[in-house]
Design an enzyme around this catalytic site. Structure first.
Site, PDB file in Angstrom:
ATOM      1  N   CYS A  39       0.781  -1.236   0.000  1.00 34.85           N
ATOM      2  CA  CYS A  39       0.000   0.000   0.000  1.00 34.85           C
ATOM      3  C   CYS A  39       0.815   1.289   0.000  1.00 34.85           C
ATOM      4  CB  CYS A  39      -0.975  -0.018   1.165  1.00 34.85           C
ATOM      5  SG  CYS A  39      -0.273  -0.662   2.689  1.00 34.85           S
ATOM      6  N   HIS A  91      -1.659   7.510   4.014  1.00 32.32           N
ATOM      7  CA  HIS A  91      -0.678   6.433   4.128  1.00 32.32           C
ATOM      8  C   HIS A  91       0.738   6.792   3.681  1.00 32.32           C
ATOM      9  CE1 HIS A  91      -0.803   1.813   4.658  1.00 32.32           C
ATOM     10  NE2 HIS A  91      -0.810   2.463   5.792  1.00 32.32           N
TER      11      HIS A  91
END
Lengths: 488, 488
Positions: free
Chosen positions: A76, A139
């Site tokens: 990710c 993120h």
């Protein structure tokens, strides 16, 4: 990314020539719909047998399908850092050197994040008068200097980290969770349309990452269980966004790009998605880990119902972006039109952490290193390749094939099952091209400072906004910087 | 089959009510496009990553996709016998009892064939005034009593057997081979249209069975190699047939059904097709062996672009066909309209030879026996499940699970990887339904006389028509009846 940048440039050229409509100051809006852990095989249009994604399938019918588009990483954070920077994780710093070839990301206690020297897409767009919003998962680092507002985004609604637990544990502060139904971008699109100000919407939905959830109206809708419910909810969201663009009459001025950050989490078994016919999944550099379900949609500009092969990844954009930024007059060389923009063949580099595991040149993929996951993790029940077993490939310790790479033809053998024999003429003719591509890549590679080496409990989100009002701020522990642990 | 039979009946009802156009005496024509060894994953619309089947994909866009339609057997001859008889191989005799659970078919030296007591689709249609033609592979026995003309077909252009060698070997007579480009059904369709006589065209193309070939205009067209070239040629043929129906203005009076006889031949590696996300392939009773790429097309009658789930196989038609034939007035019960005709859920029975290996009831599939292929064959290089390895499933000797079947939910777990635990509530609630379905099936099962037990070189095609003229008739060896050898 650079795709958008460059197509923007192209459109500006078009404006000069043809007199583009005045809305949005003649600019094209960009919407990136980024799924989380959704697999190539999770969309009906990509062969999901239950066919539960009518809106995504319709998007493909109205747009172009890109069946061999790649993320820049099988995990990710690094994948997302590449998406926004147009540069491989090994360049933008989203990797670790703690152990060779280990995947790393940005948990709550990570000390690093997206470096200031990386120029993100919204930063470039801002110079062109765009307003940018991220909805969902960031993120790229949770300390203030790494947050979206400090990297080009004007608006941010979502969470800096992943939503997995532990929850309500005083040793680990909570991470905000926003259900996908709340993560709508429609108001932003409407407001920008009213202002006629060009926009970039980065819709980075939180599902289908584990732990699974879906909003009430979608619970139990899927034959696939909770994972499928989450997919159906996302499909609904995609439909809402596209129909908003149509309703506002701005579809032809808005390029929408749908993809996922990495392959489906096969280790999650029935709580994970499907990578269709591909090998393994998330965390690996097999096709299941990095080939993404990708669709580009731009009515009136992209002819409907087409399929294009690109063997394209964000890595391709690195050089283009560099050229563009360093030599502003060179852009036409790369983006004469949309097809030229997208359909230039470049090698794909498959990294795992700091290790160049594989390279794709044309239809050929060479594995320099192979690894599924460690025997230790496997024995504890983690398997990145459940039900699959390919000799020398899905191995439990890192195997070095750099002296004699394992070669596959991905057009014929997308499952990466049938190695081309090293003594064959085909092998002998292909390997020099691969070797040259690797050499050129490594010769020009300037590694970024690794951002994912150090962790410290003190940097966690102990005192989020609003905690004082409800008396729930947690005490910040003393700083204790240490090497992060990356088992994968 | 019974699908067609019963929809025919339905249309006759419609005629009575609405006054159907007079063409074809108010009957609907039937075209079955049966592929050979083509896998579920070989069509773009079913997720083939190279997307090389524009005509089949267009057929799906104009018709209905049936993603969980099954053949009645994972091997060619038994599957085809079921298609035309509407009865499982265990009933119509297309199985062997030489060894337990072995696949069998009709090589040149087989003594058996389709029994006279089986009523094939063209025989029923003949009573309704249809003319039937088979183009391509028959495979239901090559001795004269078994040939198409003796089982309802008015015309036959093709081969009684498979086309694999040895060729030009005086110990084994040749089998005629017709390249797919010559296997066109257009003239037949045109002639029947001119006569306004209803027709059934059974287009049983010879490719994509091994050994691979494609006609010159298609060679080298596919990124997938020779197998893909063959698929592209078949796709072209499908396009030609559908466009002929449109050109003649008879598309609305013609139901076209596209499917394959069994899963892709995974053992053929790069010379075989793809079963997408499913386990194993041809010869096995895993999903890869029997789930077929299926499309029904009937403009004006089937709404375009839909998907229907049927968990349907030819076995379902057994009872329907029986009811219809035995009780002609009951047909409405089964075929009030097309949807009711097709979308009744019945158990799927997965046989391998004489052994009931698995049962599907709703979304649940229970494996009573599991087997990939023998260790002996595996060690010689034959693998029905290359690159796949699921515990207790892809095993090298037949494993008996009939006392505690291995249970999977095919909607969630179409790859058959994650067994539902026997101590779970789900298992305990599902198994009684499976057990009941098996009991009902076995209680009513009248096994046919096994047709595939005996072989004799003397029955081979030593003296085909025309051999005298060219002086190439081979001498018929003395009869030597013996048990056939069935290693799979």
């Amino acid at each position: 990314m650079a795709l958008f940048t460059l197509c923007l440039v192209f459109l500006q050229c078009l404006v000069a020539i043809t007199g583009y409509p005045k809305d949005f100051n003649g600019k094209t809006n960009f919407v990136v719909l980024l799924m989380d852990d959704m697999g190539w095989g999770d969309l009906g249009v990509y062969g999901e047998p239950n066919r539960e994604t009518p809106n995504m399938d319709q998007m493909a019918a109205e747009g172009v399908l890109l069946p061999d588009f790649y993320s820049a990483n099988p995990l990710c954070s690094p994948s997302r850092a590449s998406l926004l920077s147009g540069r491989l994780p090994i360049r933008n710093g989203f990797y670790t050197t703690n152990m060779r070839g280990r995947n790393a990301y940005t948990p709550q206690d990570i000390m690093g994040g997206i470096p200031d020297y990386e120029i993100l897409l919204p930063e470039i767009l801002k110079e062109h008068g765009y307003r940018s919003k991220i909805i969902g998962k960031w993120h790229l680092g949770q300390q203030p200097q790494y947050l979206p507002h400090n990297h080009g985004f004007d608006e941010f609604f979502g969470a800096p980290n992943c939503h997995f637990g532990p929850y309500n544990n005083k040793n680990t502060p909570n991470v905000p969770v926003y259900k996908d139904a709340n993560m709508e971008g429609i108001e932003f699109i409407e407001a920008q349309t009213q202002k006629s100000e060009p926009f970039f919407l980065y819709w980075a939905a939180d599902a289908t990452h584990g732990p699974m959830y879906a909003s009430k109206p979608f619970l139990g809708k899927s034959a696939r269980g909770l994972y499928g419910d989450a997919v159906i909810e996302l499909d609904y969201g995609v439909g809402q966004i596209l129909s908003t663009l149509k309703r506002l009459g701005i579809a032809e001025q808005t390029l929408v790009f749908f993809s996922s950050d990495n392959g489906a989490a096969t280790y999650a078994k029935l709580e994970g998605g499907s990578n269709g016919p591909f090998l393994c999944g998330k965390e690996t550099t097999f096709e299941g880990g990095m080939r993404e379900p990708t669709i580009a949609w731009w009515p009136g500009n992209i002819p409907p119902g087409k399929v294009r092969f690109t063997d394209l990844g964000w890595e391709y954009f690195v050089m283009v972006l560099h050229h563009f930024m360093e030599h502003p007059n060179h852009e036409k060389r790369y983006c004469i039109n949309f097809n030229a923009c997208v359909f230039v063949h470049r090698p794909i580099f498959y990294y795992r952490g700091d290790l160049l595991m594989a390279v794709r040149v044309g239809n050929y993929k060479a594995h320099l290193w192979t690894w599924a996951n460690s025997l230790e993790e496997f024995q504890k029940g983690t398997d990145f390749c459940p039900g699959q077993n390919v000799q020398n490939m899905t191995v439990r310790q890192q195997e070095d094939h750099s002296q004699q790479p394992l070669l596959f033809n991905l057009a014929k053998d997308y499952g990466e099952k049938y190695q081309i024999k090293p003594n064959s003429a085909e092998y002998k003719s292909v390997i020099p091209k691969i070797t040259a591509a690797v050499k050129e890549h490594l010769d020009h590679l300037k590694k970024g400072e690794p951002q994912l080496n150090y962790c410290d409990d003190a940097v966690m989100n102990w005192a989020p906004p609003g905690c004082k009002e409800i008396g729930q701020c947690l005490p910040i522990p003393p700083s204790n910087k240490q090497l992060c642990y990356w088992p994968h």
